[in-house]
Structures are given as structure tokens and as C-alpha cells.
Design a protein around this motif. Structure first.
Motif, PDB file in Angstrom:
ATOM      1  N   GLU A 160      37.134  49.511  26.218  1.00 55.59           N
ATOM      2  CA  GLU A 160      38.585  49.631  26.394  1.00 55.59           C
ATOM      3  C   GLU A 160      38.845  50.450  27.654  1.00 55.59           C
ATOM      4  O   GLU A 160      38.303  51.544  27.817  1.00 55.59           O
ATOM      5  N   LEU A 161      39.641  49.892  28.533  1.00 57.62           N
ATOM      6  CA  LEU A 161      40.010  50.557  29.789  1.00 57.62           C
ATOM      7  C   LEU A 161      41.456  51.015  29.658  1.00 57.62           C
ATOM      8  O   LEU A 161      42.353  50.197  29.449  1.00 57.62           O
ATOM      9  N   ILE A 162      41.676  52.337  29.768  1.00 57.94           N
ATOM     10  CA  ILE A 162      42.996  52.905  29.492  1.00 57.94           C
ATOM     11  C   ILE A 162      43.480  53.685  30.707  1.00 57.94           C
ATOM     12  O   ILE A 162      42.822  54.623  31.168  1.00 57.94           O
ATOM     13  N   ALA A 163      44.622  53.315  31.219  1.00 61.61           N
ATOM     14  CA  ALA A 163      45.194  53.996  32.378  1.00 61.61           C
ATOM     15  C   ALA A 163      46.042  55.178  31.939  1.00 61.61           C
ATOM     16  O   ALA A 163      46.634  55.172  30.854  1.00 61.61           O
ATOM     17  N   LEU A 175      37.057  48.986  38.614  1.00 60.88           N
ATOM     18  CA  LEU A 175      36.291  49.393  37.443  1.00 60.88           C
ATOM     19  C   LEU A 175      36.057  48.216  36.499  1.00 60.88           C
ATOM     20  O   LEU A 175      34.981  48.066  35.921  1.00 60.88           O
ATOM     21  N   GLU A 176      37.073  47.396  36.327  1.00 65.37           N
ATOM     22  CA  GLU A 176      36.921  46.241  35.446  1.00 65.37           C
ATOM     23  C   GLU A 176      35.824  45.320  35.967  1.00 65.37           C
ATOM     24  O   GLU A 176      34.981  44.827  35.200  1.00 65.37           O
ATOM     25  N   LYS A 177      35.811  45.091  37.274  1.00 68.30           N
ATOM     26  CA  LYS A 177      34.755  44.263  37.873  1.00 68.30           C
ATOM     27  C   LYS A 177      33.386  44.866  37.602  1.00 68.30           C
ATOM     28  O   LYS A 177      32.452  44.160  37.193  1.00 68.30           O
ATOM     29  N   PHE A 178      33.248  46.171  37.797  1.00 69.17           N
ATOM     30  CA  PHE A 178      31.974  46.844  37.567  1.00 69.17           C
ATOM     31  C   PHE A 178      31.547  46.733  36.107  1.00 69.17           C
ATOM     32  O   PHE A 178      30.394  46.414  35.801  1.00 69.17           O
ATOM     33  N   ILE A 188      39.023  45.253  27.758  1.00 76.26           N
ATOM     34  CA  ILE A 188      40.389  45.128  27.257  1.00 76.26           C
ATOM     35  C   ILE A 188      41.195  46.279  27.848  1.00 76.26           C
ATOM     36  O   ILE A 188      40.787  47.436  27.771  1.00 76.26           O
ATOM     37  N   ARG A 189      42.337  45.969  28.440  1.00 72.37           N
ATOM     38  CA  ARG A 189      43.246  47.012  28.932  1.00 72.37           C
ATOM     39  C   ARG A 189      44.081  47.497  27.746  1.00 72.37           C
ATOM     40  O   ARG A 189      44.952  46.776  27.240  1.00 72.37           O
ATOM     41  N   ALA A 190      43.799  48.696  27.276  1.00 70.13           N
ATOM     42  CA  ALA A 190      44.502  49.245  26.115  1.00 70.13           C
ATOM     43  C   ALA A 190      45.617  50.181  26.561  1.00 70.13           C
ATOM     44  O   ALA A 190      45.522  50.823  27.609  1.00 70.13           O
ATOM     45  N   LYS A 191      46.645  50.261  25.748  1.00 75.14           N
ATOM     46  CA  LYS A 191      47.704  51.227  26.007  1.00 75.14           C
ATOM     47  C   LYS A 191      47.275  52.610  25.515  1.00 75.14           C
ATOM     48  O   LYS A 191      46.392  52.732  24.670  1.00 75.14           O
ATOM     49  N   ASP A 192      47.908  53.641  26.057  1.00 66.21           N
ATOM     50  CA  ASP A 192      47.530  55.009  25.715  1.00 66.21           C
ATOM     51  C   ASP A 192      48.199  55.416  24.403  1.00 66.21           C
ATOM     52  O   ASP A 192      49.166  56.178  24.375  1.00 66.21           O
TER      53      ASP A 192
END
Length: 846
Positions: A160-163, A175-178, A188-192
Motif C-alpha cells: 500500500e502506497l500512502i501519500a 516509487l510505484e515503478k520501483f 495500491i494507492r491507499a488513503k490516509d
């Protein structure tokens, strides 16, 4: 803005606990130079804490490292002396304990030592990324985000990738590419929001399971029998998974939800049950303390009985009626049956799914961008076959929605909160009476995103163009290119525009259609036809299966049935049909795939030898075809499947490929060219003209039926070559295999010259190996039949009773393979091993 040419050459992981050490291990698996930080030891070497964590990596199962030797590449560091090393890191991942105060204190300490472009990410499983960001200087927050790996990091696909509010958009894309290509993850782009997506839904599912198990008075082991593979979830189900995760960690995550979600309609259920707290207080934390909800007593598994507060033998079984309902192929009928059944087990499952659907619908807008992300989060993070919305949609969106509404109105649901309006709308698609499949949140053009009220298509990031056939959802039908030719056993095809590639690249693809992609005479015919077709009209041939495994090996069942021409099936044939699909033993799979007993019992050894010769010829055809051949391997490649891989010009294998020549486990030896190929490699790779030192290592792998624990391990065992490529993301496998094939073709490919000067270890090599075997026999480590099998393998791999250094060609080895294979097959003890393994799923020592 972050540099758009971002590349991770060096990384640091802060925290050498369970997750931190395993994240460092996976970075090393991906060939990323990695520092692992921990507090300095109070005595002795300041890095003693890290050294201990790295040593533990070598002992863990499943193995965090692709090969144990990679542990030496993790560079130890400590906060007392080595913070300046962070300046050279492209990314720093914090993975210390889930304490907001500890994390923020660490951030303030390390922030001055980060490089100008260093990205800093927290591996928190549920703490607020925006709150954590406040511990950073404002001018650094654009380089901060959350990267939540799931445990164990090597094997779990989800990240999970969270901004945070200030996170740079380009940084997140980099980062997603890596994460996708270099670490092999599904991002998955997750909400905080607390616990993000997967843990939020997964912990609620666990809490709902606990609630309804109590309501229906079902024991822990019965609940696990109900909530495992029968409903498309892992064998560890609910409570065994809790033991594996750690009961203290489960309680912590529940408490996080209780403390951070006070307004949640389900808040009353965010509480640690009394029995769970009592286990934790007694030190019963699950698998790590060897006691939790379950405990092992000798070879038996015992489970806690809440009524007696004592452990009893775990032996619960699912009622036949409920089991039959769950086996129904029609999801709509399955769910209708669960809802109307009077069986408490069926009622329990309906209540569990109803509340899961209800919860996901109410919270989707808050925790995820769209339904696709939520479903993939549960599939990739918790191992579910389908996500909640996929299950709902497959069961009939409109009908299930009506049932949920009825139960809410009747007070049966865990919450009285109504379903969102958009849920009703999803059941009111155009022409819904004609095509009911358009009901629901997943459509061909995208998945529903409630906030913008649109169907969101998949990400358009360039990295996803490498996934020619990505993991698909319920509504997404994939057409695997255009057919070149097709038989009952194989399909030869090529990609087309719109399906991940151009049809004019000249690369043909061959996929097997047999169960477990086993190789019988029909598949061998198909491979030979594909090679002929490719030599006439195509630039290269890639063998790739649309789903793993690559191949469970040789399967002569159809041929032997033909030879028997109507005779009644033998006991072995009947037993083979009764074997469970989920058999895990590599030896069992080898026995299943061989299935030679029918021909043997019918006295058809000559026909079997002819089939073996056909297999050898097909392997040789792959090696010496006029066009390059590439094996694209994912999952198991056993026996004959491994031999195909070894004979292609190049192999491209996912890290999680398990490759090996396992025939010795059922009393046989590799006879599709595998022994020959290892002897050839030993001869070609020797530095002093003596192939025996390499051959001895290869022999040990074959004689013990050793299976590679990763693609890197397969290289150590000799099944893959140095030039063969290891791929981290299985969904990029075909793209990379095609690129390898095209590169070989563009380079003006010519097949290798036939090997006519293979140096043999000969009689001396055979005698040396037999001496080892004698010692093992006398020490009672092996049986007399093990000795015979090992001697036959040694005889073949060493080239027979020749003078060491004698030069022979490939046919010499192939003839030795066939003869030794038939000789072993004719023995009563090998026959007994095959029959025993087919019957019990376990190897026999006789």
C-alpha cells in the motif's frame, strides 16, 4: 520536483525487527545495496543487534532470502555511528515498532542526515501518514510517504502506497515503478485512514467472524474449516492466520481501530475479546510463542475450547449440507442457499458475508479510490481468491443488495447504517434484464469510484505497459492474442495490438492446456509442431503458461491408456484420480505427473521407452531449433518441465519459481535429457578439465529430489544458467521473455553446435559417489533401494564405466538415461514407491 529519472541504487531500512529485516532481505533479493539500521548494542560490537537479525533471516521459513548467501550483502549499521551513511541512500524505509512517539523521535534524529533527493517512507501498518509527516521539517515533507509491505515481504504481493498532503506526485509515480518492477509488487494507492485498506477490511472480517462464531456457538477449528479454501481463502483461514500474525499484533491493530475510529458505525465491535486478551496475558501469542488459539502437542494440533478453557484435539468438520452448498458452481445459487438454509454453519457464513459486503460499501469512499483497489488489496494482502465486491457481484448484485437491505431492516446486521445510494444504482444498469453481468461495481471499462461517481480505468503509468496480461477482476475477460494453431493439448498464438504487444514482432507463444501443464505424448506432439511452425514463419518461440505452474512434469497417462486399449484401469489409475488438487509435496506431484503404472502393469515397457525417447527428442529439438526458444517460468517446473527449461536457449523465471528434477523421490531418474544436460554443463564449465567437482554437486540435487526454493536457488543447483533472467513481478514475465527472444533473434541467432566432446567423470566418478552412498547405507541414512537409485543416477551422470576424461556425445548420455529409467521402473520397489506416493501423498522408504 523529484528527479524523474529516479533509480534506487542504495537503500536503508531503519529497524531490524521482523518486518525491517525481511524488507532488507527482499531489497537484497532485488540486488539493491541495502543498509540495515538498529540501536547500537549495549556491549560488544555496536552492530550486534543487526548481525543477530541477519542470522535469523537464514533460519526463517518461509525463507525471506532467495538464497542464504545473500544475507552477507546486508550492511549492518546503527544510529549511534552511521547516520551519515543515509546521505548516499536513494530511499530510506522506516520499519520500527508501531509507536507514534518512537517514530517521530527517530524522524527528527535522522532528518538532518538525509541526502538532497532521498525519499523517506514509513512501513507503518496503520498510523496516520499525515501525523507522521509533521515530525519532518516542512521542506522535506514532499519526499515523505507510507510504503506498507505485507508480511512476509518476499511472498506477499501487496504494497500500500500512502501519500501525505505534501507528497510529491512524481515521487509517488517513481516509487510505484520501483515497487512494481524491481520488487515485484502489486501497488495500491491507499488513503490516509486508520489501517489503510487491506488491514481495515481484513481486521473487520476477523472481528465479524469472532462475533458470529460466538452468536452461532461455533468452535475456532470449525470456523477455520468454514472460512478457508471452501470460501476461497487461504488454508490458514481466520484463527490460524491470527496465530501466525501474532495475537498481540492482532489486538494492537484492533485497538488502533477503536482509538482512531470513534464515529465508525461498527465502533462497538472494535474491541479485543476477553478470551483473546486472556491468551495474550498468559504469554500465548500464537506461532511465535508456540501456543495461541492453537498449539501443537507432539504431531497433533490442539485448539482452545472456550467452554472448558482447555485445549482439545482439533477435529471439527463442516456439515455435508453446507459443504455441498459451497461447492455449487453458480455463485447466485450458492448465496441463495446459504441465506435460506437453517443450518447454523450456513447461516454463519451468510451473516459473515452480509456484514462484510455492508461494511465495504459504507466505507469504500473513505478508504479507497475505487472498488478495484479494495478488491485487489484483499486478494494480494490476505490471499483471498476474490475481493468482497467481486464476490457480491458474482452472486448477483441486485439480489444480494435486496437481502442486505432486508437484514438491516430486520436488525440482523451488525450495524443499522443504510447502504449508500450508489449501491442501489449499481444494480440498475442499462439492459439489466438482458445482461445481468453489467450489474455491480466492476465493468469492462473500469471500476466504480464513489467520490467522483465514475468508473475508474486502470492506471496509465508506463510501468503497467510491461504487464501484457495483468491480474484481472471478475468483469475483465482476457483474450490471449490470436491463435496460430490449437490442439486439445496446446495452443500456439501471438500477441496483438490492444493485448499488450504488436502482432508483427515475430514472437510466437506456446501454452499447454493439460492439467498442471503436465507433458504427455499429445503435448510433446504439440511442442514439436510449434517448433516446426516457428522455424517456418516466426522469429522465436516462447513457452509461457497463462497461469502457473510452468509444468508439473511428464505425464504419460493418455499414452498408456491408449496402449491398454480398453483394459480396466489399474489400482494406481483409480488412486491417481482420487488425489486431492491441493497436494503440496513435490514428490507427490512427480508421481502424479509420471503415472507410468498402467503401462508397467500391462507389461508395456517397450512403449514406455518409446515415450521417453520422444521426450528426449523434443528436448533436443528445443535446444537445436533454427529459431531461439525461451522458457518463461512461473511456479513449479518439475521433472520433465525442468528439463524443458534446461533445453531452451534462455530461461526467464520469476523469483518464486520452484524448479527441480524430482523423479528420484518416486524411485526413478530424470530421462528427458536432464541428466545429460547436467553432465554437459559440468563438462563445459570445468576450469581444470575435471567435471567431477561440479557433477558431484549436481548429483546430490538430483539424487535427493531437491527442489529450488527460488529461481536464484535453481541457479545454484544447476537448473538455471548464469545468463538466465530472474524476474521479480510475475505479471511482467511474458514481456521480458519476449524481449529476450527478440534480442536473440535480432543478434542473428544460430543454434548451438551439437555437443560431441563431453568429458565424462567415468568409472572413477561412479566409484567415488558409490563410496559416499555405501557410507550412508551403512549408517542407515538410506535404504538399499535408495542406494540402487543413487547408483543408477551416478552411472548416467558420470557417463558410464568409461575412463575418466573420455569424450562422448549427447546421444551416449540419452541412451544411458533411457536404459537406467526402464531398469528402475521394472523393479518392484520403485513400483511400490509410485503406488504408495499416489495413495498417501507421501514418499516411501523401502
Amino acid at each position: 520536483m523529484i528527479n524523474s529519472k529516479f533509480a534506487v541504487r542504495k537503500a536503508a531500512v531503519l529497524g531490524a525487527g521482523v518486518m525491517g529485516a525481511q524488507i532488507a532481505a527482499h531489497l537484497i533479493n532485488a540486488n539493491v545495496e541495502t543498509l540495515l539500521f538498529e540501536l547500537p548494542a549495549e556491549q560488544g560490537d555496536p552492530n550486534a543487534n543487526v548481525f543477530k537479525a541477519v542470522e535469523n533471516l537464514k533460519k526463517q521459513e518461509p525463507a525471506p532470502l532467495s538464497i542464504p548467501a545473500r544475507a552477507a550483502s546486508i550492511q549492518p549499521a546503527n544510529y549511534g555511528r552511521n547516520l551519515e551513511w543515509l546521505r548516499d541512500c536513494d530511499i530510506v524505509i522506516e520499519a520500527i515498532a508501531e509507536r507514534m512517539d518512537w517514530k517521530t523521535e527517530l524522524y527528527k534524529k535522522i532528518a538532518p542526515h538525509l541526502g538532497e533527493h532521498t525519499i523517506f517512507a514509513s512501513n507503518t501498518s496503520g498510523l496516520s501518514i499525515n501525523r507522521l509527516a509533521q515530525a519532518f521539517p516542512e521542506n522535506l515533507r514532499h519526499r515523505f510517504c507510507g510504503i506498507h509491505f505485507f508480511n512476509p515481504p518476499r511472498y506477499m504481493h501487496l504494497v500500500e502506497l500512502i501519500a501525505c498532503e505534501e507528497s510529491d506526485a512524481a515521487m509517488l509515480d517513481d516509487l510505484e515503478k520501483f515497487l512494481v518492477t524491481y520488487l515485484g509488487k502489486g501497488v495500491i494507492r491507499a488513503k490516509d485512514t486508520p489501517n489503510f485498506i487491506a488491514n481495515r477490511i481484513g481486521i473487520f472480517s476477523t472481528l465479524a467472524t469472532i462475533h458470529h462464531a460466538s452468536a452461532f456457538n461455533l468452535g475456532f477449528d470449525l470456523v477455520d474449516a468454514l472460512t478457508g479454501p471452501l470460501i476461497g481463502r487461504p488454508k490458514s483461514a481466520t484463527f490460524r492466520t491470527s496465530d501466525v500474525v501474532g495475537l498481540d499484533i492482532l489486538a494492537h491493530v484492533i485497538e488502533t481501530m477503536r482509538d482512531t475510529l470513534p464515529d465508525d458505525p461498527w465502533h462497538p465491535y472494535y474491541a479485543v475479546p476477553g478470551w483473546l486478551q486472556a491468551l495474550i496475558n498468559s504469554g500465548a501469542l500464537g506461532q511465535k510463542s508456540k501456543r495461541g488459539i492453537y498449539q501443537k502437542v507432539g504431531k497433533e494440533i490442539h485448539v482452545l475450547d472456550l467452554a472448558t478453557q482447555k485445549y482439545r484435539l482439533s477435529a471439527a468438520t463442516v456439515d455435508d449440507g453446507t459443504k455441498e452448498l459451497l461447492k455449487h458452481k453458480n455463485p447466485a445459487a450458492r448465496f441463495a442457499g446459504l441465506r435460506t438454509s437453517h443450518d447454523p454453519q450456513a447461516q454463519f457464513l451468510w451473516a459473515l458475508f452480509r456484514d462484510l459486503f455492508h461494511y465495504c460499501a459504507v466505507h469504500l469512499a473513505a478508504i479507497a479510490d475505487n472498488a478495484r483497489d479494495l478488491d485487489f488489496a484483499m486478494r494480494w494482502g490476505f490471499g483471498w481468491n476474490q475481493g468482497p465486491f467481486e464476490i457480491w457481484q458474482a452472486a448477483g448484485w441486485e439480489e444480494v443488495t435486496g437481502w442486505i437491505n432486508e437484514d438491516i431492516a430486520a436488525g440482523k446486521s451488525m450495524s443499522a447504517t443504510p447502504l449508500p445510494d450508489w449501491v442501489q444504482e449499481m444494480g440498475q444498469g442499462v439492459n439489466r434484464t438482458v445482461n445481468r453481468d453489467i450489474q455491480g461495481v466492476h465493468r469492462a471499462h473500469g471500476s466504480y469510484a464513489p467520490v467522483p461517481n465514475i468508473f475508474r480505468p486502470r492506471s496509465e503509468l508506463a510501468v503497467y505497459r510491461r504487464q501484457l496480461f495483468p491480474d484481472r477482476l471478475l468483469s475483465e475477460e482476457i483474450q490471449y492474442g490470436e491463435t496460430i494453431f490449437e490442439t486439445d493439448a496446446v495452443r500456439m498464438w501471438h500477441t496483438v495490438d490492444g493485448a499488450g504487444g504488436k502482432g508483427d514482432d515475430g514472437i510466437a507463444i506456446l501454452s499447454f492446456k493439460s492439467k498442471m501443464h503436465t507433458v504427455g505424448s499429445d503435448v510433446l506432439d504439440g511442442v514439436q509442431e510449434a517448433i516446426d511452425e516457428a522455424e517456418r514463419n516466426w522469429r522465436a518461440l516462447v513457452i509461457w503458461q497463462t497461469e502457473p505452474p510452468f509444468s508439473a512434469g511428464a505425464n504419460l497417462q493418455k499414452a498408456t491408456e491408449r496402449l491398454k486399449s480398453g483394459e480396466p484401469p489399474s489400482t494406481l489409475s483409480v488412486l491417481a484420480k482420487k488425489l486431492k488438487k491441493t497436494a503440496q509435496s513435490a514428490v507427490l506431484k512427480a508421481a502424479r505427473s509420471l503415472n507410468l503404472a498402467d503401462a508397467l502393469m500391462a507389461g508395456k515397457l517397450a512403449e514406455v521407452e518409446a515415450m521417453v525417447a520422444q521426450f528426449q527428442q523434443t528436448s533436443q529439438d528445443l535446444r537445436y531449433s533454427a529459431i531461439p526458444t525461451v522458457a518463461a517460468v512461473d511456479g513449479l517446473a518439475l521433472g520433465g518441465g525442468c528439463e524443458f527449461v534446461m533445453h531452451c536457449d534462455r530461461a526467464v523465471a520469476t523469483m518464486e519459481s520452484y524448479i527441480g528434477l524430482v523423479e528420484a523421490g518416486v524411485g526413478l531418474l530424470p530421462a528427458g535429457g536432464g541428466c545429460k544436460e547436467l553432465a554437459l554443463r559440468a563438462s563445459q564449465d570445468t576450469k581444470d578439465g575435471d567435471p567431477f567437482p561440479l557433477l558431484k554437486n549436481y548429483f546430490q540435487g538430483v539424487a535427493t529430489a531437491q527442489l529450488g526454493k527460488s529461481a536464484e536457488h535453481a541457479k545454484e543447483l544447476g537448473y538455471l544458467r548464469r545468463a538466465d533472467q530472474v524476474v521479480m513481478n510475475r505479471f511482467e514475465l511474458l514481456y521480458i521473455a519476449k524481449a529476450q527472444a527478440l534480442a536473440l533473434a535480432e543478434a542473428g541467432y544460430r543454434p548451438p553446435l551439437r555437443a560431441r566432446n563431453i568429458s565424462v567423470a567415468g568409472s572413477t566418478g561412479i566409484a567415488t559417489i558409490k563410496g559416499m552412498l555405501v557410507n550412508m547405507l551403512e549408517g542407515n541414512f538410506i535404504s538399499e533401494h535408495d542406494y540402487l537409485i543413487g547408483s543408477k543416477i551416478a552411472h548416467v551422470m558420470c557417463g558410464g564405466d568409461l575412463t575418466p576424461g573420455s569424450l562422448v556425445d549427447e546421444n551416449w548420455f540419452l541412451e544411458l538415461e533411457r536404459a537406467a529409467f526402464i531398469e528402475l521402473l521394472a523393479t518392484e520397489k520403485t513400483q511400490a514407491r509410485v503406488e504408495h506416493t499416489l495413495k498417501t501423498g507421501k514418499p516411501l522408504r523401502n
